[in-house]
Write an enzyme that holds these catalytic residues in place. Structure first.
Site: not given
Length: 310
Positions: A35-36, A93, A127, A190, A192, A220, A222, A224
């Site tokens: 996978k290189e 993020r 972001h 909101k 978290r 991401d 969903g 929220t």
């Protein structure tokens, strides 16, 4: 100029190439047995203005390595200038120390891109806008707001629309869209309790009888959006839709959105579509190819990119 792409979002790269009336540069981006990542550019790029279009979306580490190795290959092939075009900038993020002994991964990734040999960066709806300052090379942070506004005007009666920010941190982004269509703004307060979990506390603004449109940069899990939609409907909203730039939509998110009370979730094609998002009846995609293509063309001709959004 040369337009190069890895494997993260070939559909978008092809659409951008069509807009620019430019063929994609012939190159191989594949994996060895372990996978290189292996890259080989099959065209002469000496003295060329090279643009690498590559989102660092899932699988984020693989796509990031493709971007870094493509950059190194072009640098060692004597490209005159290398611009990393990153429609979705992964690790964004992680833009601050959220707790003791945690990394600032967005800064680390920006350092990697710079050290690999990129001369400038084009990206979309970071972001946090301060991530631009993490790069020591010129960085243009485009916004999908004009694309969203055009679609909202085509599909909604803007006189009865209220734009909603799903949290306090997204107010500037939501206000930008609201001002472009002359709509009022509401905010979801909101909390978290832990990463990936959100709890709606309060709605700031009168949404009764309004068609509410949530505006955000990333969806991401969903959670929220689903929670915000339920809270808005309980507060009297007539219907709730969402316009999000980057549809990360991790495992189970598309199904969660499909089963929710959201009228529709509109995402751009900054991240390649998955079978799950294709199957969700209330998830729709709009293209940013003309926006990215025009930004590339202006960068190549040394014209203003920011005037795209005036």
């Amino acid at each position: 100029m040369k337009l190069v792409t890895g494997n993260s979002n070939r559909a978008l790269a092809q659409a951008v190439a069509s807009y620019l009336e430019l063929p994609l540069t012939d190159c191989t981006v594949k994996r060895f047995a372990d996978k290189e990542v292996y890259v080989e550019v099959h065209e002469n790029v000496r003295g060329e203005d090279a643009f690498i279009l590559q989102s660092t979306s899932y699988p984020a580490n693989d796509n990031l390595m493709e971007l870094l190795i493509l950059t190194d290959a072009l640098r060692r092939s004597s490209a005159r200038r290398i611009t990393a075009v990153i429609p979705y900038f992964g690790y964004a993020r992680q833009d601050r120390k959220s707790a003791p002994r945690t990394p600032i991964s967005a800064k680390l990734v920006s350092n990697l891109i710079t050290e690999a040999g990129a001369n400038r960066v084009l990206t979309l709806d970071l972001h946090a806008s301060q991530i631009q300052g993490f790069f020591d090379i010129p960085t243009d942070n485009l916004t999908a707001a004009p694309v969203m506004v055009r679609d909202i005007k085509d599909n909604y009666d803007v006189k009865n629309v209220m734009i909603v920010s799903p949290d306090v941190g997204g107010v500037v982004r939501a206000r930008n869209v609201a001002s472009r269509i002359g709509a009022n703004l509401a905010i979801v307060d909101k909390r978290r309790p832990r990463a990936g979990v959100s709890e709606v506390m309060n709605i700031i603004g009168d949404v009764s009888g309004q068609s509410c449109i949530l505006i955000d940069d990333i969806v991401d899990s969903g959670g929220t959006l689903v929670n915000a939609a339920e809270a808005l409907l309980k507060a009297g909203a007539k219907q709730v839709s969402a316009y999000i730039t980057h549809g990360v939509l991790s495992e189970g998110a598309a199904e969660r959105v499909a089963a929710s009370k959201l009228k529709e979730l509109v995402v751009t094609d900054s991240i390649e579509e998955t079978p799950a998002t294709k199957a969700a009846a209330n998830i729709r995609r709009i293209t940013i190819a003309p926006l990215i293509g025009e930004a590339i063309a202006r960068t190549a001709s040394e014209q203003s990119v920011s005037s795209l959004f005036d």
